[in-house]
Scaffold this motif. Structure first.
Motif, PDB file in Angstrom:
ATOM      1  N   LEU A  28      -6.383   7.069  -3.231  1.00  0.00           N
ATOM      2  CA  LEU A  28      -5.268   8.003  -3.365  1.00  0.00           C
ATOM      3  C   LEU A  28      -5.597   8.977  -4.493  1.00  0.00           C
ATOM      4  O   LEU A  28      -6.047   8.551  -5.558  1.00  0.00           O
ATOM      5  CB  LEU A  28      -3.970   7.263  -3.700  1.00  0.00           C
ATOM      6  CG  LEU A  28      -3.505   6.192  -2.722  1.00  0.00           C
ATOM      7  CD1 LEU A  28      -2.207   5.561  -3.215  1.00  0.00           C
ATOM      8  CD2 LEU A  28      -3.291   6.802  -1.338  1.00  0.00           C
ATOM      9  N   HIS A  34       0.615  10.423   0.721  1.00  0.00           N
ATOM     10  CA  HIS A  34      -0.326   9.778   1.617  1.00  0.00           C
ATOM     11  C   HIS A  34       0.466   8.835   2.515  1.00  0.00           C
ATOM     12  O   HIS A  34       1.175   7.955   2.020  1.00  0.00           O
ATOM     13  CB  HIS A  34      -1.350   8.997   0.782  1.00  0.00           C
ATOM     14  CG  HIS A  34      -2.546   8.540   1.571  1.00  0.00           C
ATOM     15  ND1 HIS A  34      -3.827   8.900   1.240  1.00  0.00           N
ATOM     16  CD2 HIS A  34      -2.654   7.758   2.657  1.00  0.00           C
ATOM     17  CE1 HIS A  34      -4.677   8.349   2.085  1.00  0.00           C
ATOM     18  NE2 HIS A  34      -3.983   7.649   2.966  1.00  0.00           N
ATOM     19  N   LEU A  36       0.854   5.884   5.418  1.00  0.00           N
ATOM     20  CA  LEU A  36       0.158   4.726   5.977  1.00  0.00           C
ATOM     21  C   LEU A  36       0.878   4.396   7.278  1.00  0.00           C
ATOM     22  O   LEU A  36       2.069   4.065   7.266  1.00  0.00           O
ATOM     23  CB  LEU A  36       0.269   3.573   4.986  1.00  0.00           C
ATOM     24  CG  LEU A  36      -0.594   2.331   5.164  1.00  0.00           C
ATOM     25  CD1 LEU A  36      -2.062   2.695   5.131  1.00  0.00           C
ATOM     26  CD2 LEU A  36      -0.275   1.334   4.058  1.00  0.00           C
ATOM     27  N   VAL A  48       0.394  -2.913   1.095  1.00  0.00           N
ATOM     28  CA  VAL A  48       1.093  -2.381  -0.083  1.00  0.00           C
ATOM     29  C   VAL A  48       1.565  -3.512  -0.999  1.00  0.00           C
ATOM     30  O   VAL A  48       1.716  -3.316  -2.199  1.00  0.00           O
ATOM     31  CB  VAL A  48       2.271  -1.440   0.287  1.00  0.00           C
ATOM     32  CG1 VAL A  48       1.743  -0.213   0.973  1.00  0.00           C
ATOM     33  CG2 VAL A  48       3.316  -2.149   1.094  1.00  0.00           C
ATOM     34  N   ILE A 159       5.408   3.704  -4.100  1.00  0.00           N
ATOM     35  CA  ILE A 159       5.137   3.159  -2.772  1.00  0.00           C
ATOM     36  C   ILE A 159       6.474   3.010  -2.056  1.00  0.00           C
ATOM     37  O   ILE A 159       7.357   2.286  -2.512  1.00  0.00           O
ATOM     38  CB  ILE A 159       4.435   1.793  -2.865  1.00  0.00           C
ATOM     39  CG1 ILE A 159       3.106   1.932  -3.612  1.00  0.00           C
ATOM     40  CG2 ILE A 159       4.215   1.211  -1.473  1.00  0.00           C
ATOM     41  CD1 ILE A 159       2.421   0.604  -3.898  1.00  0.00           C
ATOM     42  N   THR A 186       2.393  10.676  -7.199  1.00  0.00           N
ATOM     43  CA  THR A 186       1.653  10.313  -6.011  1.00  0.00           C
ATOM     44  C   THR A 186       2.531   9.403  -5.159  1.00  0.00           C
ATOM     45  O   THR A 186       3.215   8.529  -5.700  1.00  0.00           O
ATOM     46  CB  THR A 186       0.372   9.555  -6.400  1.00  0.00           C
ATOM     47  OG1 THR A 186      -0.269  10.260  -7.455  1.00  0.00           O
ATOM     48  CG2 THR A 186      -0.558   9.410  -5.217  1.00  0.00           C
ATOM     49  N   LEU A 188       2.743   6.858  -1.729  1.00  0.00           N
ATOM     50  CA  LEU A 188       2.166   6.165  -0.587  1.00  0.00           C
ATOM     51  C   LEU A 188       3.337   5.762   0.301  1.00  0.00           C
ATOM     52  O   LEU A 188       4.225   5.028  -0.128  1.00  0.00           O
ATOM     53  CB  LEU A 188       1.377   4.935  -1.038  1.00  0.00           C
ATOM     54  CG  LEU A 188       0.722   4.119   0.084  1.00  0.00           C
ATOM     55  CD1 LEU A 188      -0.278   4.953   0.865  1.00  0.00           C
ATOM     56  CD2 LEU A 188       0.043   2.878  -0.475  1.00  0.00           C
TER      57      LEU A 188
END
Lengths: 239, 291, 309
Positions: A28, A34, A36, A48, A159, A186, A188
């Motif tokens: 990442l 991003h 998944l 995760v 996340i 960031t 995910l």
């Protein structure tokens, strides 16, 4: 080229004989969103869970911001800047919205806790409900609170495990606005809703049977034959 | 007496202990295994069995007749009380593990007070159904104690048969695995629970009827069996019948032998610490399979 | 504002009671206050952190024994009292280090077993500890800050001072950040972990505080009433604080006092019917768990008095 913030190499985790995650590499870069994706049982939530520290990997390493965090417990990873929001809403149902957010904020906001809580509540549109018991909120509001608690940690990596599951369309719009408004974090994102994925993700990793099937930009993923065969079923969203 | 005969005597005493302990512990293990209920009042059900045996003996003049009557009446009466406890108390708590522990603590106080009020604070002896002394080359031994071992073994065999071979056992095991599925298959889960709780309590009462000619009835006598049953059940692995039997044998025997060599208080201290440490470091028990 | 007034009002009423009540009720009220301190300690573990211990008699009795034995061997009351606090805290931390590796029913049984082992150990070394019969503390040594604790007035004053300190500290604690993280463990441990809280250390700290209160209560009990014994380490003394907290309301600051007071009154009122408190305790436990699991103040808070602390 932005800096790499998280790098997982050769992650594996088996349950009994089932290899839920099997030699996964994932990188990442700082600030990216991003996604998944993959069919049910592909190993997304297990992956995760390994990244957030809720499960320990059988093999492989995880580096976060340049340091090896493979052996760190979940709560220490949170302090390093990895936040996780649960797929099944997990808030403090018996506490007020204020206390829910305060628990996420109180470590970094010693003097101005009340202001910080109000700000965090405003961001997710729950400011009018600060003194409401969280368990009595509507389902959509509870999902927002769950995400809001993750955001309130001001994580470097957030996340989100199926954040839009069960939300109405208008609520999904609010969610998109909220995530687009973030800068520097960031993200995910595990997501089944392909419209959400295409609207947000700058890169996509496709997981199947515990392995990475493909990884790349949304356009590249859309064009990938292997992904189409295994998952997208000819370019359409699948669940 | 030489070391060999002394050891034989200690082993015999230990076997008596182990037999009675196994009965009481299997009762506790059943209620935990099937219902996930930790019954703190189990020791009081045991005590009630002994007290009832004494009460029955007051009404029936001949010792053998009184014993047989108590053997039938006490487990039934205690089982009925347990059935009532299940439907009136535990079921209303939805078998929530923590609430049921608190409730059975309350019940144990209530039963102790009840026994104290109706039975008095004194220990009461009950005559054995028969007097028979077996003469070994080195010492004489009570034939009744040997009978206790045999009787307990017979009951344990019956319990094992019920659990593994009969329809009732099948229904209990099905309920243990998943009560919702069992209900979906038409099993009356409420009755299984009440029946299991009654059976567990009845076994404790039966153990007490067997032991009371040896060790007297008293309203506080439930403490040690409860503690020992806990120990047996935890060491043996919660809910595992085979583990419970093995653990009862080991603990009964070692208790019999150790208490001849060491002060009983020291043995109890070690036993309680071992239980705590087993729960901390090996929660599946010493003989249970790893979960 | 209202919680502050309530706490000050309760303390003021207790001070007034010290001047107005006859001597017999002084003694009873002092006993209730000390047991309420014990129950407040239990409340920190069970009511606020969700740790249902069945072994708090261990910490109460450890505090009492440490103080009693120290005084028996010539230590002054003040330092002996400190020793009692330390003993309660230390036993709670030591047993917590092990017991906190378990949860739920296993935690209950492990704490029960540790307390049992401690009680048996006191009996085993009966020559040193006095066993179940215990020993009286020398009257001459029962002096604290120049107060003669064999007298009803000073005794009540010290009990009230201890209770007031405990109550205000508890109130401050549960309103603090740490208090909030304790409550978070009770409400949802996994969520707390994923907010960066270490469940083990948070719960261990809560247990240590709980042990501090319990040890203080045990030490004060011995000091104020002049008698120390292993009988205070039996399982009944683990059940009593649970009972007080359940009755008054778990997770409420004034529940422990209310529970301890009501229970004393109940047992007193029932003493014309029965000579043992066992039945009263048993019935109260069953009724509470069946019909009012949140206790009196917890139910009131649910029914509209949301501000109740």
């Amino acid at each position: 080229m932005a800096a790499v913030i998280l790098e997982a190499r050769g992650l594996s985790r088996a349950f009994g004989g089932l290899r839920a995650v099997d030699g996964v590499d994932l990188t990442l870069t700082e600030g990216e969103i991003h996604a998944l994706i993959g069919p049910n049982g592909a190993g997304k939530t297990t992956l995760v869970s390994l990244l957030s520290g809720r499960l320990a990997p059988d093999q492989g390493t995880i580096r976060f911001a340049g340091e090896d965090i493979t052996r760190l417990p979940a709560q220490t990873r949170v302090l390093r800047g990895i936040a996780y929001t649960f797929q099944i809403t997990s808030i403090y149902a018996g506490l007020t919205v204020f206390d829910n957010l305060a628990l996420a904020l109180q470590r970094r906001h010693r003097r101005d806790l009340a202001d910080a809580v109000t700000q965090a509540a405003t961001r997710i549109g729950l400011a009018p409900y600060l003194q409401t018991e969280a368990g009595t909120l509507s389902y959509g509001h509870q999902r927002l609170l769950e995400i809001g608690m993750g955001l309130a940690l001001s994580p470097r990596l957030l996340i989100l495990d199926e954040p839009t599951q069960g939300l109405a369309n208008a609520e999904i719009e609010d969610f998109l606005t909220l995530i687009r408004g973030l800068t520097g974090t960031t993200i995910l994102l595990i997501e089944h809703n392909m419209e959400v994925v295409m609207a947000l993700a700058q890169r996509i990793t496709v997981l199947n049977m515990g392995r990475v099937l493909a990884s790349g930009t949304p356009d590249a993923i859309r064009a990938d034959r292997a992904v189409q065969d295994a998952y997208l079923g000819g370019g359409h969203a699948a669940d | 007496m030489g070391t060999g005969p002394l050891l034989l005597l200690a082993s015999l005493e230990g076997l008596v202990m182990a037999a009675v302990l196994a009965l009481a512990a299997v009762g506790l293990s059943l209620t935990f295994g099937v219902m996930r209920v930790v019954n703190v009042a189990h020791g009081e059900f045991y005590m009630l069995g002994a007290v009832l045996a004494w009460a029955v003996a007051q009404f029936v003049p001949s010792a053998p007749m009184g014993f047989v009557a108590a053997l039938i009446f006490a487990p039934l009466a205690v089982g009925a009380l347990a059935w009532l406890t299940d439907t009136a108390l535990l079921k209303r708590l939805n078998y929530n593990p923590e609430s049921t522990i608190v409730a059975t603590i309350g019940l144990s106080y209530l039963l102790q007070q009840g026994a104290l009020s109706f039975f008095g604070p004194d220990a009461r002896a009950v005559q054995a159904p028969f007097e028979l002394r077996l003469q070994f080359p080195w010492f004489g031994y009570s034939g009744y104690k040997l009978f206790v071992i045999a009787a307990a073994l017979a009951v344990l065999a019956a319990v094992w048969w019920i659990l593994s071979r009969s329809r009732a056992g099948l229904v209990m095991r099905a309920t243990q695995v998943d009560r919702n599925t069992a209900r979906a298959f038409g099993i009356n889960v409420d009755r299984v629970y009440a029946g299991t709780f009654a059976l567990g309590a009845g076994l404790a009462a039966l153990a007490a009827v067997l032991i009371v000619p040896i060790s007297q009835a008293h309203y506080l006598m439930g403490h040690d069996p409860l503690l020992l049953s806990f120990i047996v059940v935890i060491i043996g692995g919660l809910g595992s019948l085979r583990g419970t039997l093995i653990a009862a044998l080991i603990i009964g025997l070692s208790d019999g032998i150790l208490s001849m060599l060491y002060p009983p208080t020291l043995a109890k201290i070690l036993a309680t610490l071992v239980v705590a440490l087993v729960l901390v470091f090996r929660p599946q028990g010493l003989f249970g399979a790893k979960a | 504002m209202r919680p502050a007034l309530l706490h000050i009002g309760v303390l003021a009423a207790l001070v007034a009671a010290g001047f107005l009540l006859p001597a017999y009720q002084h003694g009873m009220l002092a006993r209730i206050l000390v047991m309420a301190v014990f129950a407040m300690g239990y409340n920190l573990a069970f009511g606020y952190t969700g740790l249902l211990s069945l072994g708090h008699a261990l910490h109460f009795c450890a505090g009492m024994m440490a103080t009693g034995l120290a005084m028996r061997h010539g230590l002054a009351a003040g330092p002996a009292l400190i020793l009692g606090l330390a003993a309660g805290t230390a036993t709670a931390m030591l047993t917590g280090l092990l017991a906190l590796r378990t949860a739920g029913v296993s935690f209950m049984i492990v704490t029960l077993m540790f307390a049992q082992a401690f009680h048996l150990t006191l009996l085993y070394y009966g020559g040193f500890t006095g066993g179940d019969e215990g020993f009286p503390l020398p009257s001459a040594a029962r002096r604290l800050f120049g107060l003669d604790l064999t007298q009803a007035g000073p005794r009540y004053a010290v009990a009230l001072a201890l209770f007031a300190a405990g109550l205000l500290a508890q109130w401050a604690l549960v309103r603090s950040r740490f208090g909030r993280s304790m409550i978070a463990m009770r409400e949802n441990e996994e969520r707390s972990r994923m907010l960066g809280y270490n469940p083990f250390t948070t719960k261990l700290a809560a247990l240590a505080l709980s042990g501090l209160y319990s040890g203080a209560a045990g030490a004060a009990y011995g000091l104020l009433f002049g008698y120390v014994g292993a009988s205070f380490g039996t399982s009944q003394y683990s059940i009593l604080p649970l009972l007080y907290v359940l009755l008054g309301g778990a997770g409420t600051t004034l529940g422990p006092l209310l529970g301890a007071g009501l229970m004393a009154w109940l047992i007193d009122a029932a003493s014309s019917l029965t000579d043992s408190p066992l039945a009263v305790i048993g019935i109260t436990l069953i009724v509470l768990v069946l019909f009012a699991p949140k206790g009196i103040l917890g139910t009131l808070r649910e029914k509209g008095l949301k501000w109740l602390p």
